[in-house]
Design a protein around this motif. Structure first.
Motif, PDB file in Angstrom:
ATOM      1  N   LYS A   1       0.829  -1.210   0.000  1.00  0.00           N
ATOM      2  CA  LYS A   1       0.000   0.000   0.000  1.00  0.00           C
ATOM      3  C   LYS A   1       0.860   1.255   0.000  1.00  0.00           C
ATOM      4  O   LYS A   1       0.570   2.221  -0.710  1.00  0.00           O
TER       5      LYS A   1
ATOM      6  N   ALA B   1       2.383   1.746  -3.408  1.00  0.00           N
ATOM      7  CA  ALA B   1       1.378   2.237  -4.345  1.00  0.00           C
ATOM      8  C   ALA B   1       1.049   3.703  -4.070  1.00  0.00           C
ATOM      9  O   ALA B   1       0.864   4.497  -5.004  1.00  0.00           O
ATOM     10  N   GLN B   2       0.971   4.061  -2.813  1.00  0.00           N
ATOM     11  CA  GLN B   2       0.681   5.450  -2.444  1.00  0.00           C
ATOM     12  C   GLN B   2       1.799   6.376  -2.918  1.00  0.00           C
ATOM     13  O   GLN B   2       1.529   7.458  -3.450  1.00  0.00           O
TER      14      GLN B   2
ATOM     15  N   GLU C   1       3.835   5.856  -5.444  1.00  0.00           N
ATOM     16  CA  GLU C   1       3.763   5.955  -6.905  1.00  0.00           C
ATOM     17  C   GLU C   1       2.621   6.872  -7.328  1.00  0.00           C
ATOM     18  O   GLU C   1       2.751   7.642  -8.288  1.00  0.00           O
ATOM     19  N   ALA C   2       1.497   6.782  -6.608  1.00  0.00           N
ATOM     20  CA  ALA C   2       0.359   7.642  -6.923  1.00  0.00           C
ATOM     21  C   ALA C   2       0.705   9.112  -6.689  1.00  0.00           C
ATOM     22  O   ALA C   2       0.343   9.986  -7.480  1.00  0.00           O
ATOM     23  N   GLU C   3       1.426   9.380  -5.603  1.00  0.00           N
ATOM     24  CA  GLU C   3       1.810  10.758  -5.300  1.00  0.00           C
ATOM     25  C   GLU C   3       2.782  11.302  -6.349  1.00  0.00           C
ATOM     26  O   GLU C   3       2.702  12.469  -6.732  1.00  0.00           O
ATOM     27  N   LYS C   4       3.690  10.437  -6.829  1.00  0.00           N
ATOM     28  CA  LYS C   4       4.608  10.856  -7.895  1.00  0.00           C
ATOM     29  C   LYS C   4       3.837  11.197  -9.171  1.00  0.00           C
ATOM     30  O   LYS C   4       4.122  12.180  -9.849  1.00  0.00           O
ATOM     31  N   TYR C   5       2.848  10.345  -9.472  1.00  0.00           N
ATOM     32  CA  TYR C   5       2.054  10.574 -10.676  1.00  0.00           C
ATOM     33  C   TYR C   5       1.251  11.862 -10.556  1.00  0.00           C
ATOM     34  O   TYR C   5       1.183  12.655 -11.507  1.00  0.00           O
ATOM     35  N   ILE C   6       0.654  12.081  -9.390  1.00  0.00           N
ATOM     36  CA  ILE C   6      -0.124  13.302  -9.166  1.00  0.00           C
ATOM     37  C   ILE C   6       0.774  14.528  -9.289  1.00  0.00           C
ATOM     38  O   ILE C   6       0.390  15.540  -9.893  1.00  0.00           O
TER      39      ILE C   6
END
Length: 247
Positions: free
Chosen positions: A92, A95-96, A98-103
């Protein structure tokens, strides 16, 4: 009621006020990871949710349903371990991150777009008026409104960033063709990308039919094309106005 009755009822019963739990489907439990929903049972006259993990089945009170979110109907997906919460927490966290990098990437990209400038294209020429009149159907109200919004985008100093949505047959392709035609009228070339070869070919037929009578040169490229180098060369040399293709 017995367990069998509950399993039969579960596909039509709303448990959390807004969504269904389907027996056999995979869900994500926020504390333990991916599990399979087996149905409901009763203990001391209270309903419990039955969840299967790789190392066993857990039964939890229905008040904890908010910890579940739908994951997949794919039965080949791997379940997680109930007794290895640390591994799930690490997944988790990864994934969090990676999501923050994408955002962060998206925010920077859109910030850059806000500072970018675009050419203000001419969108009211007589040729364009004739082209739109040649459309064999009457625009729907939504289609007409969408086209006016697209024209505003194209004549703006800001780069266009628009998503056109609609059901099949509601005229999305015609909007794309008009926008492409405006680009050509403003001495630009156009690339049209499609997710499949079949759709790319359909788009090519539609674009060619609408544009060939106005002197616009349309070509097609896909992995199945035999003359890829020639098609690409023609586009680079500006012998093609609109190139439609897929990977």
């Amino acid at each position: 009621k017995n367990n069998v009755a509950f399993k039969e009822e579960i596909n039509t019963r709303v448990l959390d006020g807004k969504s269904f739990l389907r027996v056999g489907s995979l869900y994500v439990h926020e504390d333990f990871g991916i599990c399979r929903f087996l149905g409901l049972d009763i203990y001391n006259n209270k309903e419990r949710i039955c969840l299967e993990f790789l190392d066993g089945v857990v039964r939890v009170g229905i008040q904890y349903i908010s910890k579940l979110s739908f994951y997949s109907e794919d039965q080949s997906a791997s379940l997680h371990y109930l007794n290895r919460p640390g591994k799930w927490k690490r997944q988790k966290k990864l994934a969090q991150n990676e999501a923050e990098k994408y955002i962060d990437h998206i925010i920077k990209t859109y910030s850059s777009r806000e500072d970018a400038l675009s050419f203000q294209w001419e969108v009211n020429g007589s040729i364009l008026v004739d082209f739109i009149r040649a459309f064999e159907h009457k625009d729907t109200p939504d289609q007409a409104r969408c086209w006016e919004e697209v024209k505003r985008d194209l004549s703006s100093t800001k780069p266009m960033n628009r998503l056109v949505c609609g059901d099949v047959g509601f005229g999305k392709t015609e909007i794309a063709i008009r926008a492409a035609f405006v680009a050509v009228l403003n001495s630009q070339q156009v690339l049209v990308l499609a997710p499949t070869t079949i759709l790319a070919n359909q788009l090519y037929q539609s674009f060619f039919k609408r544009l060939c009578g106005f002197g616009v040169r349309v070509n097609f490229l896909s992995s199945l094309s035999e003359n890829k180098a020639f098609v690409i060369s023609n586009y680079i040399d500006k012998q093609t106005d609109i190139l439609i293709g897929t990977s």
